[in-house]
Scaffold this active site. Structure first.
Site, short mmCIF file in Angstrom:
data_model
loop_
_atom_site.label_atom_id
_atom_site.label_comp_id
_atom_site.label_asym_id
_atom_site.label_seq_id
_atom_site.Cartn_x
_atom_site.Cartn_y
_atom_site.Cartn_z
N HIS A 40 -1.33 40.22 -56.22
CA HIS A 40 -0.49 38.92 -55.96
C HIS A 40 -0.61 38.01 -56.53
O HIS A 40 -0.90 36.80 -56.34
CB HIS A 40 -0.77 38.66 -54.26
CG HIS A 40 -0.31 39.65 -53.47
ND1 HIS A 40 0.68 40.47 -53.29
CD2 HIS A 40 -1.06 40.43 -52.14
CE1 HIS A 40 0.84 41.36 -52.51
NE2 HIS A 40 -0.40 41.17 -51.90
N HIS A 75 -5.10 47.90 -52.75
CA HIS A 75 -4.46 47.91 -51.35
C HIS A 75 -4.44 49.50 -50.57
O HIS A 75 -4.38 49.24 -49.41
CB HIS A 75 -2.86 47.43 -51.13
CG HIS A 75 -2.87 45.97 -51.39
ND1 HIS A 75 -3.78 45.17 -51.13
CD2 HIS A 75 -2.17 45.18 -52.08
CE1 HIS A 75 -3.36 43.73 -51.43
NE2 HIS A 75 -2.26 43.94 -52.01
N CYS A 97 -9.24 50.31 -53.60
CA CYS A 97 -10.44 50.02 -53.22
C CYS A 97 -11.40 50.81 -52.65
O CYS A 97 -10.99 51.24 -51.40
CB CYS A 97 -10.40 48.43 -53.03
SG CYS A 97 -12.06 47.82 -52.63
N HIS A 125 2.00 44.15 -44.23
CA HIS A 125 0.95 44.02 -45.72
C HIS A 125 0.85 45.46 -46.33
O HIS A 125 0.57 46.36 -45.41
CB HIS A 125 -0.31 43.42 -45.09
CG HIS A 125 -1.16 42.75 -46.34
ND1 HIS A 125 -2.01 44.05 -47.15
CD2 HIS A 125 -1.46 41.75 -46.94
CE1 HIS A 125 -2.43 43.45 -47.98
NE2 HIS A 125 -2.35 42.17 -48.17
N GLU A 127 -1.82 46.87 -47.30
CA GLU A 127 -3.12 47.62 -46.96
C GLU A 127 -2.85 48.11 -45.62
O GLU A 127 -3.14 49.37 -45.26
CB GLU A 127 -3.96 46.46 -47.29
CG GLU A 127 -5.67 47.20 -46.51
CD GLU A 127 -6.55 46.23 -46.44
OE1 GLU A 127 -6.98 45.39 -47.15
OE2 GLU A 127 -7.10 46.32 -45.27
N THR A 164 -8.88 44.06 -44.60
CA THR A 164 -10.00 43.66 -45.16
C THR A 164 -10.07 42.17 -45.25
O THR A 164 -10.84 41.54 -45.75
CB THR A 164 -10.28 44.31 -46.47
OG1 THR A 164 -9.08 44.21 -47.31
CG2 THR A 164 -10.75 45.74 -46.14
N SER A 233 -2.33 37.10 -49.11
CA SER A 233 -2.95 36.69 -47.94
C SER A 233 -4.35 36.29 -47.76
O SER A 233 -4.58 35.13 -47.19
CB SER A 233 -2.73 38.04 -46.82
OG SER A 233 -3.66 38.90 -47.12
N ASN A 234 -4.97 36.86 -49.01
CA ASN A 234 -6.47 36.31 -49.26
C ASN A 234 -6.62 34.85 -49.58
O ASN A 234 -7.42 33.77 -49.21
CB ASN A 234 -7.14 37.35 -50.13
CG ASN A 234 -8.29 36.56 -50.70
OD1 ASN A 234 -8.13 36.18 -52.03
ND2 ASN A 234 -9.53 36.32 -50.25
N SER A 276 -7.49 37.10 -55.78
CA SER A 276 -6.47 37.57 -56.69
C SER A 276 -6.19 36.85 -57.92
O SER A 276 -5.21 37.01 -58.56
CB SER A 276 -5.36 38.12 -55.97
OG SER A 276 -4.78 37.18 -55.34
#
Ligand code: SF4
Length: 300
Positions: A40, A75, A97, A125, A127, A164, A233-234, A276
């Site tokens: 992202h 993801h 991952c 999302h 993931e 995660t 989102s992280n 990211s």
């Protein structure tokens, strides 16, 4: 004015690994397709596009030549994607991952054993689409205590997992609320074994472990420039942490969004970012400020 780039910021190892996969494949083939943006972060996506990485979706599979290489990003993907790739004779480069793969496997195991699977995460999302996929899309996705209490069927054995990159605090609140509810139901219940509830905190250590150092960095600088893609989102989770410690924090996607007004009257500027955000982008922002800030002030 001092400008520091956060030495603890930058890609998590899952993303570094996915980019390594892409770069290695691009040494062997002029074109590799990535299912969705590999990360992202548009600056990094553009850099990889220049090397021959093209972003596609599953809907593009029928148009690809047989044998084309399709990279699955960190993801992960639902099982249906692997089946579709197989159908069209595409070669999958699986850069999911390993942390995400492990969550997928654990969810599948509980689901196959008859558990109601609840995922704390964002429904759309990528993931979570993968995590939902291993349950044949039967998992319940929630983002708040209220939603959890409304959607969970307490008569079924239940297990709670997390995307995660969600925040630990909300996961803790949801876990506590669900446990409380189950306990209430068990009092006086005849068939209490049905009210089984387990919480599995699958928030990645690469995200949650960063909190402490990030807070220290945010406090140690007058202002913070936080670099991340708007879709990350992280990035949102980490930016909120920064903002809590230092209200003079600003979210930007690239150096062009930096406003020199923010920097006035500050002795130190800290540049940090999401898992990211590439290190080179934060360094570019530092160089941009160093080169242009004084000129802008002189023109004031
Ligand atoms: S944040 Fe964690 S789970 Fe997500 S890609 Fe990075 S290492 Fe993997």
């Amino acid at each position: 004015m001092e400008i520091r780039v956060d030495p603890n910021a930058g890609f998590c190892w899952g993303v570094v690994r996915a980019i390594d996969f892409a770069e290695n494949e691009l040494k062997k083939a002029p074109k590799v397709y990535s299912l969705g943006d590999i990360i992202h972060n548009s600056a990094e996506v553009n850099r990889l596009n220049g090397l021959g990485l093209e972003t596609i979706s599953v809907n593009d599979f029928p148009k690809l030549e047989k044998g084309s290489k399709v990279l699955i990003r960190a993801h992960g993907e639902p099982p249906s994607t692997y089946r579709e790739a197989d159908k069209y004779g595409l070669e999958i480069i699986d850069a999911t991952c390993p942390v995400v793969t492990k969550v997928q496997e654990r969810i599948k195991k509980f689901f196959d054993n008859g558990y109601q699977v609840v995922i704390f995460g964002k429904k759309d999302h990528p993931e979570v689409i993968g995590l939902r996929g291993v349950t044949g899309d039967k998992a319940i996705v929630i983002q708040s205590v209220e939603e959890a209490l409304e959607k969970v069927d307490f008569q079924k054995p239940t297990v709670l997992f997390s995307q995660t990159t969600m925040d630990r605090e909300t996961f803790g609140k949801i876990t506590a609320a669900l446990k409380e509810k189950v306990k209430d139901l068990q009092i006086g219940s005849i068939e209490d074994e049905a009210n089984k509830f387990l919480a599995k905190n699958t928030i990645c250590g690469q995200v949650s472990g960063r909190d402490k150092k990030l807070r220290e960095f945010a406090k140690a600088n007058d202002i913070i420039i936080f670099a991340a893609g708007k879709k990350s989102s992280n990035g949102k989770v980490l930016f909120n942490i920064v903002k809590e410690e230092n209200p003079q924090s600003f979210f930007v996607e690239d150096e062009n969004e930096i406003q020199f007004e923010w920097l006035k009257n500050s002795d130190s500027v800290g540049i940090t970012g999401a898992t990211s955000t590439p290190q080179w982008l934060m360094e570019k922002m530092r160089d941009y400020i160093l080169q242009n800030y004084k000129i802008a002030r002189l023109q004031d």
